[in-house]
Design an enzyme around this catalytic site. Sequence first.
Site, PDB file in Angstrom:
ATOM      1  N   ARG A  55      -6.382  -5.809 -15.493  1.00 30.66           N
ATOM      2  CA  ARG A  55      -6.272  -6.746 -15.803  1.00 30.66           C
ATOM      3  C   ARG A  55      -7.104  -7.621 -16.384  1.00 30.66           C
ATOM      4  O   ARG A  55      -8.886  -7.513 -15.377  1.00 30.66           O
ATOM      5  CB  ARG A  55      -5.300  -7.288 -14.866  1.00 30.66           C
ATOM      6  CG  ARG A  55      -4.193  -6.804 -14.761  1.00 30.66           C
ATOM      7  CD  ARG A  55      -3.323  -7.161 -13.660  1.00 30.66           C
ATOM      8  NE  ARG A  55      -2.150  -6.126 -13.136  1.00 30.66           N
ATOM      9  CZ  ARG A  55      -0.805  -6.659 -12.375  1.00 30.66           C
ATOM     10  NH1 ARG A  55      -1.240  -7.597 -11.248  1.00 30.66           N
ATOM     11  NH2 ARG A  55      -0.073  -5.339 -12.005  1.00 30.66           N
ATOM     12  N   ARG A  86      -8.667  -8.222  -4.989  1.00 35.53           N
ATOM     13  CA  ARG A  86      -8.465  -8.373  -6.747  1.00 35.53           C
ATOM     14  C   ARG A  86      -9.295  -8.267  -7.272  1.00 35.53           C
ATOM     15  O   ARG A  86     -10.466  -8.200  -7.964  1.00 35.53           O
ATOM     16  CB  ARG A  86      -8.361 -10.186  -7.102  1.00 35.53           C
ATOM     17  CG  ARG A  86      -7.355 -10.870  -8.711  1.00 35.53           C
ATOM     18  CD  ARG A  86      -7.395 -12.223  -8.009  1.00 35.53           C
ATOM     19  NE  ARG A  86      -7.235 -12.742  -7.399  1.00 35.53           N
ATOM     20  CZ  ARG A  86      -5.282 -12.815  -7.378  1.00 35.53           C
ATOM     21  NH1 ARG A  86      -4.914 -12.358  -8.490  1.00 35.53           N
ATOM     22  NH2 ARG A  86      -4.907 -13.375  -6.327  1.00 35.53           N
ATOM     23  N   GLU A  93       0.070 -11.223  -0.824  1.00 35.64           N
ATOM     24  CA  GLU A  93       0.833 -10.488  -1.707  1.00 35.64           C
ATOM     25  C   GLU A  93       0.334  -8.940  -2.118  1.00 35.64           C
ATOM     26  O   GLU A  93      -0.478  -8.287  -2.823  1.00 35.64           O
ATOM     27  CB  GLU A  93       0.700 -11.191  -2.917  1.00 35.64           C
ATOM     28  CG  GLU A  93       2.020  -9.822  -3.633  1.00 35.64           C
ATOM     29  CD  GLU A  93       1.905 -10.751  -5.166  1.00 35.64           C
ATOM     30  OE1 GLU A  93       1.249 -12.104  -5.377  1.00 35.64           O
ATOM     31  OE2 GLU A  93       2.362 -10.211  -6.001  1.00 35.64           O
ATOM     32  N   SER A 100       5.283  -7.016  -5.882  1.00 38.10           N
ATOM     33  CA  SER A 100       6.112  -7.837  -6.273  1.00 38.10           C
ATOM     34  C   SER A 100       7.301  -6.885  -6.934  1.00 38.10           C
ATOM     35  O   SER A 100       7.368  -5.982  -7.326  1.00 38.10           O
ATOM     36  CB  SER A 100       5.443  -7.886  -7.371  1.00 38.10           C
ATOM     37  OG  SER A 100       5.753  -9.838  -7.407  1.00 38.10           O
ATOM     38  N   ARG A 105      -5.164  -2.297  -2.582  1.00 36.38           N
ATOM     39  CA  ARG A 105      -4.530  -3.500  -1.843  1.00 36.38           C
ATOM     40  C   ARG A 105      -4.057  -3.080  -0.764  1.00 36.38           C
ATOM     41  O   ARG A 105      -4.067  -3.720   0.699  1.00 36.38           O
ATOM     42  CB  ARG A 105      -3.371  -4.652  -2.686  1.00 36.38           C
ATOM     43  CG  ARG A 105      -4.044  -5.197  -3.909  1.00 36.38           C
ATOM     44  CD  ARG A 105      -2.920  -6.223  -3.353  1.00 36.38           C
ATOM     45  NE  ARG A 105      -3.953  -7.600  -4.583  1.00 36.38           N
ATOM     46  CZ  ARG A 105      -3.631  -8.359  -4.990  1.00 36.38           C
ATOM     47  NH1 ARG A 105      -2.290  -9.148  -4.770  1.00 36.38           N
ATOM     48  NH2 ARG A 105      -3.917  -9.095  -5.866  1.00 36.38           N
TER      49      ARG A 105
END
Length: 453
Positions: free
Chosen positions: A280, A295, A367, A370, A410
Amino acid sequence: MWSILKAVRENPEILYESQRRRGFSVEIVDRAIELDRKWREKLREVNQLRKRRNELARKVKDAKGEERGKIIQEAKAVSEEVKKAEEELKKLEAGLEEVLLSIPNIIHETVPVGKDDAENVPVKYWGKAKVYFEDVDSFVEMTGGMAEYEVTDVKPVGHADAVEIFGWADLERAAKVAGARFYYLLNDLVWLDFALTMYALDYLKKAGFTVVNPPYMMRREAYSGVTAFSDFEEVIYKIEDEDLYLIATSEHPLAAMHMNEVLEERELPLLYAGVSPCFRKEAGAHGKDTKGIFRVHQFNKVEQFVFCLPEESWDWHERLLENAEKLWQGLGIPYRIVNICTGDLGIVAAKKYDLEAWMPAQGKYREMVSCSNCTDWQSYRLNIRFAEERGKPSKGFVHTLNSTAIATTRAITAIIENFQQEDGRVEIPKVLRKYLEPIESAPKDFITPTKTQ
RNA sequence: GCCGGGGUUGCAGAGAGGUACUGCGCCAGCCUUGAGAGCUGGUGCCCGUAAGGGCUCCUGGGUUCAAAUCCCAGCCCCGGCGCCA
């Protein structure tokens, strides 16, 4: 029929309502209605001309001499007309397509209205959160007193500092070699990363999912079916001089796996557990979470993906969330589930839950998972339909859903903060130990600080 | 990467400028006590209340009154050669 086109033709009020709740303009809906009307009108005209052309062409075959020359002259003229009309039709079609495809998914009635992530609605708390005594007030306020907690008088080292101080990752050298937001994961965390992947895959395989290691690159054609156009700029890496893009999640190759197919009703639902690295650009995240491995541009993830009948997708949405919860309960990490509000939803999903893990050092929920129901938004673009049987007319578009199971980096940050001892060691969740057991040199009970070099 | 063969409707295969055929499968009707066989019609997508019409032979262009068929570019599959963890 595709739900958005159906709504455009039969019940635009659904779209107006969805757009209003998202805080978007309804003007686009009116444009779609108008273009659709014009397109159908033009199609009629074109078909009439085509009919005439076909008739004349057929006549040429049998005509002789002078008559033949005359017919060919006329056919030529009609053929020119057809060409012109087809061009106009194509333009209308392209315009209509562009407008239709830019309409966000129709929001489910249970999605809360709100402008950004601050207005997401917590719907469930699980586990006993370790709360540093100075954070207790804000914790109680944040959770509305709905979450269990225990007060601690020591604040653990934050995950970003811990990975460097304790020698579990080398971010500086990664920056030298690849840039910011990359990492060299070292020793114990490498094993932990593998164990998390194995744990999630093992669980999902037992739950009936097919385990899949997909292509890590995709063509543009397939890619544009699974995601919003804006993502190409903000999140997706392109391979230079090739029509190939690095996947941002295995959701994408899994969704595209059945494109241009008609699935049989009896083979649905199709359940896939994808495992892959994810790439990403994080172009829209300047300055956010710049430290550590929270991240990053590249990470490993196990993803759940489902193709199912339209009437079953809301049920599957809850079940995917349940799987994710079971996995995180197994790890023993306190979390909450939030119902993502309209402003934070994105255009692909009709409804989305996030699972946010409690991060004791930060005093925040962050988070981790999702879980989205995309209804027929993806399947329309990818042209994935279903029929009673192969060979029979299709009954409509399948629904697709996706949910994170575990994104390893994460999860590692959450483990580091939740299970850190005073001496810096981190206790490894018991469910992971059997996946570490076969590896002799892997840690079993604790991850231990080691300053390498 | 190079050379050859190929991609036709749910499946198998024909068709090599005149508007998609045969077999199988499936659906409906007829016949039958019933099933099967047999016969007849149908079988994808789009527009249309319908009648009807259009589109579709891997994709995109081109030639032609007319393209599955001829030409150009691309994608994929099979075989051979080369390179390679």
